[in-house]
Design a protein around this motif. Structure first.
Motif, PDB file in Angstrom:
ATOM      1  N   MET A  12      -2.000  63.159  74.735  1.00 54.37           N
ATOM      2  CA  MET A  12      -3.190  64.005  74.602  1.00 54.37           C
ATOM      3  C   MET A  12      -3.314  64.553  73.172  1.00 54.37           C
ATOM      4  O   MET A  12      -4.413  64.642  72.632  1.00 54.37           O
ATOM      5  CB  MET A  12      -3.142  65.161  75.609  1.00 54.37           C
ATOM      6  CG  MET A  12      -3.221  64.724  77.066  1.00 54.37           C
ATOM      7  SD  MET A  12      -4.621  63.604  77.422  1.00 54.37           S
ATOM      8  CE  MET A  12      -5.991  64.571  76.809  1.00 54.37           C
ATOM      9  N   ALA A  13      -2.171  64.911  72.557  1.00 53.38           N
ATOM     10  CA  ALA A  13      -2.218  65.415  71.179  1.00 53.38           C
ATOM     11  C   ALA A  13      -2.744  64.354  70.233  1.00 53.38           C
ATOM     12  O   ALA A  13      -3.526  64.635  69.312  1.00 53.38           O
ATOM     13  CB  ALA A  13      -0.823  65.865  70.747  1.00 53.38           C
ATOM     14  N   LYS A  14      -2.337  63.099  70.469  1.00 53.23           N
ATOM     15  CA  LYS A  14      -2.834  62.010  69.625  1.00 53.23           C
ATOM     16  C   LYS A  14      -4.324  61.796  69.839  1.00 53.23           C
ATOM     17  O   LYS A  14      -5.086  61.610  68.880  1.00 53.23           O
ATOM     18  CB  LYS A  14      -2.062  60.728  69.944  1.00 53.23           C
ATOM     19  CG  LYS A  14      -2.422  59.556  69.039  1.00 53.23           C
ATOM     20  CD  LYS A  14      -1.545  58.354  69.328  1.00 53.23           C
ATOM     21  CE  LYS A  14      -1.902  57.195  68.394  1.00 53.23           C
ATOM     22  NZ  LYS A  14      -1.064  56.000  68.648  1.00 53.23           N
ATOM     23  N   ALA A  15      -4.767  61.868  71.121  1.00 52.84           N
ATOM     24  CA  ALA A  15      -6.183  61.676  71.421  1.00 52.84           C
ATOM     25  C   ALA A  15      -7.037  62.792  70.840  1.00 52.84           C
ATOM     26  O   ALA A  15      -8.186  62.575  70.431  1.00 52.84           O
ATOM     27  CB  ALA A  15      -6.375  61.594  72.941  1.00 52.84           C
ATOM     28  N   MET A  16      -6.478  63.996  70.792  1.00 52.37           N
ATOM     29  CA  MET A  16      -7.240  65.147  70.300  1.00 52.37           C
ATOM     30  C   MET A  16      -7.062  65.380  68.805  1.00 52.37           C
ATOM     31  O   MET A  16      -7.601  66.343  68.251  1.00 52.37           O
ATOM     32  CB  MET A  16      -6.824  66.397  71.068  1.00 52.37           C
ATOM     33  CG  MET A  16      -7.213  66.343  72.543  1.00 52.37           C
ATOM     34  SD  MET A  16      -6.730  67.855  73.425  1.00 52.37           S
ATOM     35  CE  MET A  16      -7.456  67.512  75.049  1.00 52.37           C
ATOM     36  N   GLY A  17      -6.300  64.493  68.157  1.00 50.13           N
ATOM     37  CA  GLY A  17      -6.184  64.563  66.700  1.00 50.13           C
ATOM     38  C   GLY A  17      -5.290  65.651  66.169  1.00 50.13           C
ATOM     39  O   GLY A  17      -5.460  66.090  65.024  1.00 50.13           O
ATOM     40  N   ILE A  18      -4.313  66.122  66.958  1.00 46.50           N
ATOM     41  CA  ILE A  18      -3.427  67.186  66.485  1.00 46.50           C
ATOM     42  C   ILE A  18      -1.968  66.731  66.440  1.00 46.50           C
ATOM     43  O   ILE A  18      -1.069  67.538  66.214  1.00 46.50           O
ATOM     44  CB  ILE A  18      -3.540  68.450  67.363  1.00 46.50           C
ATOM     45  CG1 ILE A  18      -3.079  68.144  68.801  1.00 46.50           C
ATOM     46  CG2 ILE A  18      -4.953  69.014  67.334  1.00 46.50           C
ATOM     47  CD1 ILE A  18      -2.945  69.404  69.660  1.00 46.50           C
ATOM     48  N   ALA A  19      -1.713  65.439  66.643  1.00 46.15           N
ATOM     49  CA  ALA A  19      -0.341  64.946  66.709  1.00 46.15           C
ATOM     50  C   ALA A  19       0.413  65.155  65.394  1.00 46.15           C
ATOM     51  O   ALA A  19       1.632  65.334  65.383  1.00 46.15           O
ATOM     52  CB  ALA A  19      -0.333  63.463  67.070  1.00 46.15           C
ATOM     53  N   ASN A  20      -0.291  65.153  64.269  1.00 47.89           N
ATOM     54  CA  ASN A  20       0.372  65.274  62.967  1.00 47.89           C
ATOM     55  C   ASN A  20       0.343  66.678  62.387  1.00 47.89           C
ATOM     56  O   ASN A  20       0.801  66.895  61.263  1.00 47.89           O
ATOM     57  CB  ASN A  20      -0.282  64.309  61.965  1.00 47.89           C
ATOM     58  CG  ASN A  20      -0.095  62.859  62.359  1.00 47.89           C
ATOM     59  OD1 ASN A  20       0.977  62.481  62.805  1.00 47.89           O
ATOM     60  ND2 ASN A  20      -1.147  62.066  62.210  1.00 47.89           N
ATOM     61  N   GLU A  21      -0.193  67.628  63.132  1.00 53.02           N
ATOM     62  CA  GLU A  21      -0.321  68.983  62.603  1.00 53.02           C
ATOM     63  C   GLU A  21       1.038  69.616  62.328  1.00 53.02           C
ATOM     64  O   GLU A  21       1.251  70.239  61.302  1.00 53.02           O
ATOM     65  CB  GLU A  21      -1.110  69.867  63.573  1.00 53.02           C
ATOM     66  CG  GLU A  21      -2.592  69.552  63.609  1.00 53.02           C
ATOM     67  CD  GLU A  21      -3.236  69.733  62.243  1.00 53.02           C
ATOM     68  OE1 GLU A  21      -2.967  70.753  61.582  1.00 53.02           O
ATOM     69  OE2 GLU A  21      -4.009  68.856  61.833  1.00 53.02           O
ATOM     70  N   VAL A  22       1.987  69.475  63.244  1.00 56.91           N
ATOM     71  CA  VAL A  22       3.300  70.095  63.079  1.00 56.91           C
ATOM     72  C   VAL A  22       4.034  69.472  61.901  1.00 56.91           C
ATOM     73  O   VAL A  22       4.674  70.150  61.120  1.00 56.91           O
ATOM     74  CB  VAL A  22       4.141  69.943  64.365  1.00 56.91           C
ATOM     75  CG1 VAL A  22       5.555  70.479  64.141  1.00 56.91           C
ATOM     76  CG2 VAL A  22       3.471  70.683  65.510  1.00 56.91           C
ATOM     77  N   ALA A  23       3.894  68.156  61.749  1.00 54.75           N
ATOM     78  CA  ALA A  23       4.597  67.456  60.665  1.00 54.75           C
ATOM     79  C   ALA A  23       4.111  67.884  59.302  1.00 54.75           C
ATOM     80  O   ALA A  23       4.852  67.843  58.330  1.00 54.75           O
ATOM     81  CB  ALA A  23       4.428  65.946  60.826  1.00 54.75           C
ATOM     82  N   THR A  24       2.853  68.324  59.212  1.00 55.58           N
ATOM     83  CA  THR A  24       2.314  68.686  57.906  1.00 55.58           C
ATOM     84  C   THR A  24       2.599  70.139  57.543  1.00 55.58           C
ATOM     85  O   THR A  24       2.326  70.562  56.441  1.00 55.58           O
ATOM     86  CB  THR A  24       0.788  68.474  57.885  1.00 55.58           C
ATOM     87  OG1 THR A  24       0.190  69.269  58.921  1.00 55.58           O
ATOM     88  CG2 THR A  24       0.443  67.021  58.119  1.00 55.58           C
ATOM     89  N   GLN A  25       3.133  70.909  58.483  1.00 59.47           N
ATOM     90  CA  GLN A  25       3.460  72.286  58.175  1.00 59.47           C
ATOM     91  C   GLN A  25       4.720  72.327  57.328  1.00 59.47           C
ATOM     92  O   GLN A  25       5.722  71.703  57.654  1.00 59.47           O
ATOM     93  CB  GLN A  25       3.674  73.095  59.464  1.00 59.47           C
ATOM     94  CG  GLN A  25       2.420  73.270  60.296  1.00 59.47           C
ATOM     95  CD  GLN A  25       2.700  74.036  61.578  1.00 59.47           C
ATOM     96  OE1 GLN A  25       3.841  74.337  61.897  1.00 59.47           O
ATOM     97  NE2 GLN A  25       1.658  74.332  62.313  1.00 59.47           N
ATOM     98  N   LYS A  26       4.705  73.081  56.263  1.00 52.48           N
ATOM     99  CA  LYS A  26       5.873  73.164  55.386  1.00 52.48           C
ATOM    100  C   LYS A  26       6.753  74.310  55.842  1.00 52.48           C
ATOM    101  O   LYS A  26       6.334  75.460  55.880  1.00 52.48           O
ATOM    102  CB  LYS A  26       5.445  73.385  53.932  1.00 52.48           C
ATOM    103  CG  LYS A  26       6.607  73.283  52.970  1.00 52.48           C
ATOM    104  CD  LYS A  26       6.121  73.235  51.557  1.00 52.48           C
ATOM    105  CE  LYS A  26       7.268  73.115  50.563  1.00 52.48           C
ATOM    106  NZ  LYS A  26       7.997  71.875  50.722  1.00 52.48           N
ATOM    107  N   LYS A  27       7.977  73.969  56.201  1.00 54.49           N
ATOM    108  CA  LYS A  27       8.909  74.964  56.691  1.00 54.49           C
ATOM    109  C   LYS A  27       9.526  75.730  55.526  1.00 54.49           C
ATOM    110  O   LYS A  27       9.899  75.166  54.515  1.00 54.49           O
ATOM    111  CB  LYS A  27      10.017  74.284  57.504  1.00 54.49           C
ATOM    112  CG  LYS A  27      10.993  75.253  58.125  1.00 54.49           C
ATOM    113  CD  LYS A  27      12.037  74.499  58.936  1.00 54.49           C
ATOM    114  CE  LYS A  27      13.039  75.471  59.537  1.00 54.49           C
ATOM    115  NZ  LYS A  27      14.077  74.755  60.318  1.00 54.49           N
TER     116      LYS A  27
END
Length: 292
Positions: free
Chosen positions: A15-30
């Motif tokens: 569902m995250a991939k379908a809704m376009g948010i699958a990469n949001e966490v990966a792009t957050q800089k820790k």
């Protein structure tokens, strides 16, 4: 093309991939962990008529904060790494700087450095006869330090500030770059002993003191004295697991920085070599070879 047409709350990944948010966490800089730097303070800090801090104490430099001092400390090492480091004296208009390599779990390999080379310029392989080398090569090799890098938690015993006042300071994440040849060996004996007993460094505490050594001119310098406690084992916690991950991430970020600097400097060196190349001579040589 995603063919999902209904919402399924029990299948987050699809569902995250379908809704376009699958990469949001990966792009957050820790936010990376901030490590205090441990060193040995060789010279005393003097007041007008008193010694505020004695020589031979450990000092802990907190990022964007004060520096603390103590005659003794207890470290709990989480991991160690190795690198090479070379000090470069500044010239007119250029400040002093260090050339450093990436950190690795062994020095038995070539390590990229932030000057676009390897090993801070140290020749690869075994040097059979050091005395037979040219003086310039000897000086270069002497200037390059082997560094044992220790990361973990440190607790200063009876810490003081730079004025000699007692302060409160808890357990602090730290990094210690051990580059003195004797200190490199002394600290290494801790890890060797643990490895022989098949014990993990994070499960044990090491008490740190110092020992005075005299220079020919009468001045003093100090070396670490380590006491490994294997009589008891430190139990691991969830916080330890998280801290270990942060230490690993710190090393990864540091290595990425060095590798990026290596790439930039390496490209610049290649460009300079091309600029200095006589293209006419190259063309002539290639033409003559074809004719022949």
């Amino acid at each position: 093309m995603n063919d999902i047409t209904t919402i399924d709350t029990n299948n987050y990944a699809d569902m995250a991939k379908a809704m376009g948010i699958a990469n949001e966490v990966a792009t957050q800089k820790k936010q990376g962990i901030f490590l205090a730097r441990l060193r040995i303070n060789h010279s005393p800090i003097l007041g007008s008529d008193t010694i505020k801090v004695k020589g031979g104490t450990y000092k802990l430099e907190v990022p964007d904060g004060p520096t603390y001092y103590a005659e003794s400390a207890v470290m709990r090492p989480f991991l160690q790494r190795f690198m090479y480091k070379k000090f470069v004296m500044g010239t007119a208009g250029k400040p002093n700087r260090y050339v450093k390599t990436v950190m690795a779990d062994t020095l038995n390999m070539d390590l990229k450095d932030n000057d676009g080379g390897f090993n801070c310029g140290k020749p690869s392989g075994w040097i059979e006869d050091f005395n037979a080398l040219p003086d310039a090569s000897k000086e270069l090799i002497r200037s390059i330090k082997r560094v044992r890098v220790v990361l973990g938690n440190i607790e200063l015993k009876n810490p003081k500030d730079a004025d000699g006042n007692d302060v409160e300071l808890g357990v602090t994440p730290f990094i210690w770059e051990v580059e003195n040849r004797d200190a490199f060996k002394t600290v290494g004996e801790v890890f060797t002993s643990l490895a022989k007993q098949k014990r993990l460094p994070v499960q044990h505490n090491v008490t740190l003191n110092t020992q005075e050594r005299k220079l020919p001119n009468g001045n003093s310098f100090y070396l670490p004295v380590t006491t490994l406690d294997t009589s008891s084992t430190v139990e691991l916690t969830k916080d330890d697991q998280s801290k270990f991950s942060e230490f690993i991430a710190w090393v990864t970020n540091y290595n990425e920085y060095i590798i990026n600097a290596y790439s930039e400097k390496n490209v610049s060196k290649n460009d300079m070599e091309l600029d200095e190349l006589d293209i006419d001579d190259v063309v002539d040589v290639e033409f003559e070879e074809e004719v022949a």
